[in-house]
Enzyme design. Sequence first.
Site, PDB file in Angstrom:
ATOM      1  N   ILE A 229     -13.273   2.488  -0.653  1.00 53.31           N
ATOM      2  CA  ILE A 229     -11.908   2.831  -1.085  1.00 53.31           C
ATOM      3  C   ILE A 229     -11.552   1.915  -2.239  1.00 53.31           C
ATOM      4  CG2 ILE A 229      -9.502   3.151  -0.354  1.00 53.31           C
ATOM      5  CD1 ILE A 229     -10.587   2.670   2.578  1.00 53.31           C
ATOM      6  N   HIS A 230     -11.254   2.490  -3.405  1.00 54.86           N
ATOM      7  CA  HIS A 230     -10.899   1.602  -4.515  1.00 54.86           C
ATOM      8  C   HIS A 230      -9.895   2.204  -5.494  1.00 54.86           C
ATOM      9  CE1 HIS A 230     -13.585   4.095  -6.956  1.00 54.86           C
ATOM     10  NE2 HIS A 230     -13.041   3.531  -8.011  1.00 54.86           N
ATOM     11  N   ARG A 231      -9.694   3.526  -5.482  1.00 53.19           N
ATOM     12  CA  ARG A 231      -8.838   4.125  -6.506  1.00 53.19           C
ATOM     13  C   ARG A 231      -7.384   3.719  -6.323  1.00 53.19           C
ATOM     14  NH1 ARG A 231     -10.929   7.740 -10.027  1.00 53.19           N
ATOM     15  NH2 ARG A 231     -13.044   8.443  -9.558  1.00 53.19           N
TER      16      ARG A 231
ATOM     17  N   ARG B  41      -9.232  -5.119  -4.972  1.00 51.07           N
ATOM     18  CA  ARG B  41      -7.885  -4.529  -5.015  1.00 51.07           C
ATOM     19  C   ARG B  41      -7.498  -3.971  -3.649  1.00 51.07           C
ATOM     20  NH1 ARG B  41      -8.158  -1.267  -9.303  1.00 51.07           N
ATOM     21  NH2 ARG B  41      -8.887   0.559  -8.160  1.00 51.07           N
TER      22      ARG B  41
ATOM     23  N   ASP C 260     -13.648   7.480  -2.100  1.00 49.62           N
ATOM     24  CA  ASP C 260     -12.823   8.048  -3.175  1.00 49.62           C
ATOM     25  C   ASP C 260     -13.479   7.801  -4.532  1.00 49.62           C
ATOM     26  OD1 ASP C 260     -12.345   5.342  -3.598  1.00 49.62           O
ATOM     27  OD2 ASP C 260     -10.192   5.430  -3.165  1.00 49.62           O
TER      28      ASP C 260
END
Length: 354
Positions: free
Chosen positions: A202-204, A235, A275
């Site tokens: 998950i990074h977006r 992030r 994602d």
Amino acid sequence: MKILTVIGARPQFIKAAAVSKVLRSKYNEILIHTGQHYDENMSKVFFDELKIPIPDYNLTVGSGGHGVQTGNMLIKLEDIFVKEKPDLVLVYGDTNSTLAGALCASKLLIPVAHIEAGLRSFNMNMPEEQNRILTDHISTLLFTPTTSAVKNLYNEGIKNNIYNVGDVMYDAVKHFTNISKENSSIIDKLDLLKKKFILTTIHRAENTNNISNLKNIIEALNETSKTIVLPLHPRTKKYIESYNLVLNNNIKVIEPVGYLDMLNLEMNSEKIVTDSGGVQKEAYFMAKPCITLRNETEWVETVEAGWNIIVGTNKDKISKAIAEFSPSGIQKNIFGDGNASTEILNKISECSFN
């Protein structure tokens, strides 16, 4: 011929590992790292593992808002372009580094080659979509990975110098999979059972920066009975802590991993939840069911082939897909034959930029 290549993010490092080796067999390549990804686990480890040439320049722009980051890149790139006087500037994908490299070259009337041209999510709220459209429209050579990417360019009135060469990430996966099997011990280190865990990334920003979206994703992961392996993007980690979200014991959180470890995790997973655009493709290359945490994807071929399902951030859809989703079709060769880098070299060699 002097080719100046601009990279700055993890997926670009992987693509450059395949392409730079081929380009340097014939041409002088100058490599610029913008510093968009600068954490050691997100940058240096990839250069070390993949034997990517040490960058000739590192702009060290770091993080920041889109305007600040892209603007700083433009300022620093212009000085280098004027000094080096390249015959061609090569950019990859859809990051701020991509747009900055293409825009700077275009302003200086230097030809631009865009690798991974023509991709579209048709969601203009995505910074990546803006970057890839703008880059395509100012590029001289457009190297597409799929036939649908060619169609997207034609639909926007771009019809010249388009070459469907296949996907350079497939080149990289083919080359590094066996190396990963021999050199990565991450499955044993994490005490994982092969084909018995779900790999998740998950990074977006659309997911991490939105408390509702991130909460739904984490709750769906918490509620599954399966082991989740989550390499945690910096992030994502920041926002999980900021939102006070709790991860259950079934979620095995690890630091971001290098490419060889990531390939090993992918090939030994049961399913992949992500994602990431690049991980969607890698899931397809590895013949793994992919569950995409977005409302659309630029890799529509993987969905049409039945190996990728789009679930957005709906908790129930995520949970159901983790429990039940299974590919519905036979895999097709939609990303080329794994020789995209050589095709790119051949097409560049055929062109004259003098």
